[in-house]
Design an enzyme around this catalytic site. Sequence first.
Site, short mmCIF file in Angstrom:
data_model
loop_
_atom_site.label_atom_id
_atom_site.label_comp_id
_atom_site.label_asym_id
_atom_site.label_seq_id
_atom_site.Cartn_x
_atom_site.Cartn_y
_atom_site.Cartn_z
N LYS A 141 0.82 -1.22 0.00
CA LYS A 141 0.00 0.00 0.00
C LYS A 141 0.85 1.27 0.00
O LYS A 141 0.49 2.28 0.58
CB LYS A 141 -0.98 0.02 1.18
CG LYS A 141 -1.74 -1.28 1.44
CD LYS A 141 -2.34 -1.87 0.16
CE LYS A 141 -3.45 -1.02 -0.41
NZ LYS A 141 -4.02 -1.63 -1.67
N SER A 142 1.98 1.20 -0.70
CA SER A 142 2.89 2.35 -0.75
C SER A 142 3.14 2.87 -2.16
O SER A 142 4.04 3.68 -2.36
CB SER A 142 4.23 1.99 -0.10
OG SER A 142 4.07 1.64 1.25
N TRP A 189 -0.69 -6.92 -13.29
CA TRP A 189 0.01 -7.99 -12.58
C TRP A 189 0.76 -8.93 -13.54
O TRP A 189 1.57 -9.75 -13.10
CB TRP A 189 -0.94 -8.78 -11.69
CG TRP A 189 -2.13 -9.39 -12.37
CD1 TRP A 189 -2.18 -10.57 -13.05
CD2 TRP A 189 -3.45 -8.84 -12.42
NE1 TRP A 189 -3.44 -10.79 -13.53
CE2 TRP A 189 -4.25 -9.75 -13.16
CE3 TRP A 189 -4.05 -7.68 -11.92
CZ2 TRP A 189 -5.61 -9.54 -13.41
CZ3 TRP A 189 -5.39 -7.47 -12.18
CH2 TRP A 189 -6.16 -8.38 -12.90
N TRP A 246 4.79 -9.49 -9.67
CA TRP A 246 5.45 -9.57 -8.37
C TRP A 246 6.48 -10.69 -8.40
O TRP A 246 6.19 -11.80 -8.85
CB TRP A 246 4.44 -9.85 -7.26
CG TRP A 246 3.81 -8.66 -6.65
CD1 TRP A 246 4.25 -7.99 -5.54
CD2 TRP A 246 2.61 -7.99 -7.07
NE1 TRP A 246 3.39 -6.94 -5.25
CE2 TRP A 246 2.37 -6.92 -6.17
CE3 TRP A 246 1.71 -8.20 -8.11
CZ2 TRP A 246 1.30 -6.07 -6.29
CZ3 TRP A 246 0.63 -7.34 -8.25
CH2 TRP A 246 0.43 -6.29 -7.35
N HIS A 298 7.40 -6.97 -2.64
CA HIS A 298 7.21 -6.50 -1.26
C HIS A 298 8.27 -7.11 -0.34
O HIS A 298 8.18 -6.95 0.88
CB HIS A 298 5.83 -6.89 -0.74
CG HIS A 298 4.69 -6.17 -1.38
ND1 HIS A 298 4.72 -4.84 -1.71
CD2 HIS A 298 3.44 -6.62 -1.73
CE1 HIS A 298 3.55 -4.48 -2.25
NE2 HIS A 298 2.78 -5.54 -2.27
N SER A 351 -4.72 2.91 4.27
CA SER A 351 -4.97 2.21 3.01
C SER A 351 -5.07 0.71 3.22
O SER A 351 -5.93 0.04 2.65
CB SER A 351 -3.85 2.53 2.02
OG SER A 351 -4.09 1.91 0.77
N TYR A 353 6.12 8.38 -1.97
CA TYR A 353 4.78 8.49 -2.55
C TYR A 353 4.37 9.95 -2.57
O TYR A 353 3.75 10.43 -3.53
CB TYR A 353 3.83 7.67 -1.68
CG TYR A 353 2.42 7.53 -2.18
CD1 TYR A 353 2.03 6.43 -2.91
CD2 TYR A 353 1.45 8.50 -1.87
CE1 TYR A 353 0.72 6.27 -3.34
CE2 TYR A 353 0.15 8.36 -2.31
CZ TYR A 353 -0.22 7.25 -3.04
OH TYR A 353 -1.52 7.11 -3.47
N ARG A 369 -8.51 3.83 -4.09
CA ARG A 369 -9.48 4.52 -3.25
C ARG A 369 -9.41 6.04 -3.38
O ARG A 369 -10.37 6.68 -3.77
CB ARG A 369 -9.26 4.09 -1.79
CG ARG A 369 -10.42 4.37 -0.85
CD ARG A 369 -10.15 3.76 0.52
NE ARG A 369 -8.93 4.31 1.09
CZ ARG A 369 -8.88 5.41 1.84
NH1 ARG A 369 -9.99 6.08 2.08
NH2 ARG A 369 -7.74 5.84 2.33
#
Length: 287
Positions: free
Chosen positions: A46-47, A74, A79, A101, A131, A186, A250
Amino acid sequence: MSLSNEFLLEYEGILIPRETHSLESLKFAQDFKFKDDDVVAVTYPKSGTTWMQEILPLVLSGGDLTPIQSTVNWDRVPWLEETRLANVVDKMTSPRAMVSHFPYNLMPSSFHSSKAKVIYVMRNPKDVAVSSFYFHQMASFLEDPGTFDEFLDKFLEGRVLFGKWTDHVSSWKLAKLGERILFLTYEEMVQDLGAAIRRISDFLCLDLSEDIIQKIAEHCTFKSMKANTMSNFSLVPKKYMDSDKSPFLRKGVAGDWKNHFNSEQEARFTSVIQKELEAAGLSFPFN
């Protein structure tokens, strides 16, 4: 005591979602052979991961929009640690772009022996927590987050995806990678996306014109990504992500934490984060 459950897998001391990871995919990641011209954008969840999945293909292609218009994010920038990589890696052309991640200590040995570059994107952990809280509400493959206060406790204790924010940031900030790593926030991307893309372009030794930089920036705005079905995760079946509970993309803003934290929560959260960073010899770069 193991923290593994029906939703989460414990791997090397951190929690990873079972829906998108497996012991096989994690072994595939550890055995992955990095090339010298590979680029990996690393983030704590979430970054800004999805943002980098949009930006990197455009930068590497010199502004060609084909990747973001024809391939889901994706697959275009997979990832490193997820199950999907094994299915698409043979179709990836150099220079390859990936996201991860992983904390620094979990990167495969081939990464360390290569010249592959890393773009580490860091976000205010208070916004990360907000988030992540909403993501847990809409993702059926994750545990219910409970109340916001309960979730903050889990976040600070590292009982969330990929462990403590401070451990993740520290692992990369203290890595001895020299010119192989670029640190972005960010917040600076929100403030001036064009300037951030210019930094990425320069870091990757690409001579992109200002027109191309601005073209990429226009197609990587939050509004543009939210409208792109290849990027907004709307193609993920509702049984996995329920956008009626919360959209995946969002708000895309900096500072939304101010609408969620009360004064006690903010003081407690900031105190814990600052102390842990200071213990690692780092400072807290956010307000």
